[in-house]
Design a protein around this motif. Structure first.
Motif, PDB file in Angstrom:
ATOM      1  N   VAL A  55      35.290 -86.767 -88.766  1.00 54.98           N
ATOM      2  CA  VAL A  55      34.805 -87.785 -87.844  1.00 54.98           C
ATOM      3  C   VAL A  55      33.302 -87.600 -87.689  1.00 54.98           C
ATOM      4  O   VAL A  55      32.811 -86.486 -87.554  1.00 54.98           O
ATOM      5  CB  VAL A  55      35.495 -87.649 -86.465  1.00 54.98           C
ATOM      6  N   CYS A  56      32.564 -88.700 -87.701  1.00 59.30           N
ATOM      7  CA  CYS A  56      31.125 -88.634 -87.468  1.00 59.30           C
ATOM      8  C   CYS A  56      30.868 -88.184 -86.035  1.00 59.30           C
ATOM      9  O   CYS A  56      31.398 -88.772 -85.094  1.00 59.30           O
ATOM     10  CB  CYS A  56      30.508 -90.012 -87.705  1.00 59.30           C
ATOM     11  N   ASP A  57      30.058 -87.151 -85.892  1.00 55.97           N
ATOM     12  CA  ASP A  57      29.806 -86.660 -84.533  1.00 55.97           C
ATOM     13  C   ASP A  57      28.831 -87.564 -83.789  1.00 55.97           C
ATOM     14  O   ASP A  57      28.633 -87.408 -82.597  1.00 55.97           O
ATOM     15  CB  ASP A  57      29.289 -85.220 -84.579  1.00 55.97           C
ATOM     16  N   PHE A  58      28.243 -88.497 -84.484  1.00 56.48           N
ATOM     17  CA  PHE A  58      27.244 -89.366 -83.866  1.00 56.48           C
ATOM     18  C   PHE A  58      27.873 -90.667 -83.379  1.00 56.48           C
ATOM     19  O   PHE A  58      27.673 -91.059 -82.240  1.00 56.48           O
ATOM     20  CB  PHE A  58      26.142 -89.654 -84.883  1.00 56.48           C
ATOM     21  N   CYS A  59      28.673 -91.325 -84.230  1.00 54.00           N
ATOM     22  CA  CYS A  59      29.230 -92.627 -83.843  1.00 54.00           C
ATOM     23  C   CYS A  59      30.747 -92.615 -83.732  1.00 54.00           C
ATOM     24  O   CYS A  59      31.335 -93.585 -83.276  1.00 54.00           O
ATOM     25  CB  CYS A  59      28.791 -93.706 -84.838  1.00 54.00           C
ATOM     26  N   GLY A  60      31.386 -91.514 -84.150  1.00 55.95           N
ATOM     27  CA  GLY A  60      32.835 -91.427 -84.016  1.00 55.95           C
ATOM     28  C   GLY A  60      33.625 -92.063 -85.136  1.00 55.95           C
ATOM     29  O   GLY A  60      34.858 -92.073 -85.108  1.00 55.95           O
ATOM     30  N   GLU A  61      32.937 -92.581 -86.131  1.00 56.03           N
ATOM     31  CA  GLU A  61      33.606 -93.206 -87.276  1.00 56.03           C
ATOM     32  C   GLU A  61      34.453 -92.177 -88.041  1.00 56.03           C
ATOM     33  O   GLU A  61      34.012 -91.045 -88.260  1.00 56.03           O
ATOM     34  CB  GLU A  61      32.541 -93.784 -88.216  1.00 56.03           C
ATOM     35  N   SER A  62      35.638 -92.582 -88.468  1.00 57.10           N
ATOM     36  CA  SER A  62      36.437 -91.714 -89.336  1.00 57.10           C
ATOM     37  C   SER A  62      35.795 -91.687 -90.714  1.00 57.10           C
ATOM     38  O   SER A  62      35.405 -92.724 -91.246  1.00 57.10           O
ATOM     39  CB  SER A  62      37.866 -92.250 -89.459  1.00 57.10           C
ATOM     40  N   ALA A  90      26.512 -88.371 -95.729  1.00 56.12           N
ATOM     41  CA  ALA A  90      26.026 -89.342 -94.758  1.00 56.12           C
ATOM     42  C   ALA A  90      27.197 -90.172 -94.258  1.00 56.12           C
ATOM     43  O   ALA A  90      28.057 -90.573 -95.024  1.00 56.12           O
ATOM     44  CB  ALA A  90      24.976 -90.250 -95.389  1.00 56.12           C
ATOM     45  N   CYS A  91      27.226 -90.419 -92.956  1.00 57.76           N
ATOM     46  CA  CYS A  91      28.247 -91.293 -92.375  1.00 57.76           C
ATOM     47  C   CYS A  91      28.121 -92.683 -92.979  1.00 57.76           C
ATOM     48  O   CYS A  91      27.031 -93.244 -93.017  1.00 57.76           O
ATOM     49  CB  CYS A  91      28.065 -91.338 -90.862  1.00 57.76           C
ATOM     50  N   SER A  92      29.253 -93.236 -93.436  1.00 61.45           N
ATOM     51  CA  SER A  92      29.206 -94.551 -94.062  1.00 61.45           C
ATOM     52  C   SER A  92      28.928 -95.650 -93.040  1.00 61.45           C
ATOM     53  O   SER A  92      28.482 -96.733 -93.387  1.00 61.45           O
ATOM     54  CB  SER A  92      30.526 -94.837 -94.786  1.00 61.45           C
ATOM     55  N   ALA A  93      29.166 -95.373 -91.784  1.00 59.46           N
ATOM     56  CA  ALA A  93      28.972 -96.386 -90.756  1.00 59.46           C
ATOM     57  C   ALA A  93      27.548 -96.407 -90.212  1.00 59.46           C
ATOM     58  O   ALA A  93      26.951 -97.462 -90.051  1.00 59.46           O
ATOM     59  CB  ALA A  93      29.963 -96.170 -89.614  1.00 59.46           C
ATOM     60  N   CYS A  94      27.013 -95.237 -89.917  1.00 56.05           N
ATOM     61  CA  CYS A  94      25.709 -95.211 -89.246  1.00 56.05           C
ATOM     62  C   CYS A  94      24.636 -94.474 -90.028  1.00 56.05           C
ATOM     63  O   CYS A  94      23.479 -94.512 -89.649  1.00 56.05           O
ATOM     64  CB  CYS A  94      25.851 -94.602 -87.845  1.00 56.05           C
ATOM     65  N   GLY A  95      25.023 -93.781 -91.098  1.00 51.45           N
ATOM     66  CA  GLY A  95      24.035 -93.076 -91.887  1.00 51.45           C
ATOM     67  C   GLY A  95      23.666 -91.710 -91.343  1.00 51.45           C
ATOM     68  O   GLY A  95      22.851 -91.010 -91.923  1.00 51.45           O
ATOM     69  N   HIS A  96      24.263 -91.344 -90.222  1.00 51.78           N
ATOM     70  CA  HIS A  96      24.000 -90.034 -89.647  1.00 51.78           C
ATOM     71  C   HIS A  96      24.460 -88.949 -90.620  1.00 51.78           C
ATOM     72  O   HIS A  96      25.457 -89.130 -91.308  1.00 51.78           O
ATOM     73  CB  HIS A  96      24.780 -89.927 -88.334  1.00 51.78           C
ATOM     74  N   THR A  97      23.733 -87.867 -90.667  1.00 46.91           N
ATOM     75  CA  THR A  97      24.099 -86.783 -91.572  1.00 46.91           C
ATOM     76  C   THR A  97      25.210 -85.949 -90.949  1.00 46.91           C
ATOM     77  O   THR A  97      25.092 -85.480 -89.821  1.00 46.91           O
ATOM     78  CB  THR A  97      22.880 -85.904 -91.862  1.00 46.91           C
TER      79      THR A  97
HETATM   80 ZN   LIG Z   1      28.389 -92.309 -87.856  1.00 49.73          ZN
END
Ligand SMILES: [Zn+2]
Length: 101
Positions: free
Chosen positions: A90-97, A76-83
C-alpha cells in the motif's frame, strides 16, 4: 548545502533502507541528507515503522530519483508517483494498493 536548494528525492519507511539508498546515491556522486521523521510522524509513532526522507540538491533530485528507481528496493506509486518500497503493498502517501511488479 543551503536548505532552499534541497528537494526530497524520496521517502522510505525503513531507516536501514534509507542508509542503503544514501550509500547508493553517494557512490553515484550525489550527496544527500537523511531526515528521520520518527519523532514527528503522525498520528502515532509505530514501532519499527520509521519514515525517512532523503534530501538531495534540487539539481540532483531528478537524477537521484531515476537512480533510486533502478535500485530494486524502491518503486513509484502508480497513483501518485510517491516513492515507495517495492515490497510495500500500500502506498504510504495516498493509500493506493500497489500491484506487485
Ligand atoms: Zn500513492
Amino acid at each position: 548545502m543551503e536548505i532552499e536548494d534541497l528537494e526530497i528525492a524520496c521517502t522510505v519507511m525503513q531507516e536501514e533502507n534509507a542508509y542503503i539508498i544514501r550509500g547508493f546515491l553517494e557512490n553515484e556522486g550525489i550527496p544527500c541528507q537523511l531526515e528521520n521523521l520518527a519523532f514527528h510522524a503522525e498520528p502515532i509513532p509505530v514501532a519499527g515503522l520509521t519514515k525517512v526522507r532523503i534530501w538531495t540538491k534540487k539539481s540532483d533530485a531528478e537524477r537521484a530519483r531515476k537512480l533510486i528507481e533502478e535500485c530494486e528496493q524502491v518503486a513509484a506509486c502508480s497513483a501518485c508517483g510517491h516513492t515507495v518500497m517495492a515490497k510495500d503493498t500500500v502506498c504510504d502517501f495516498c493509500g493506493e494498493s500497489l500491484d506487485p511488479a
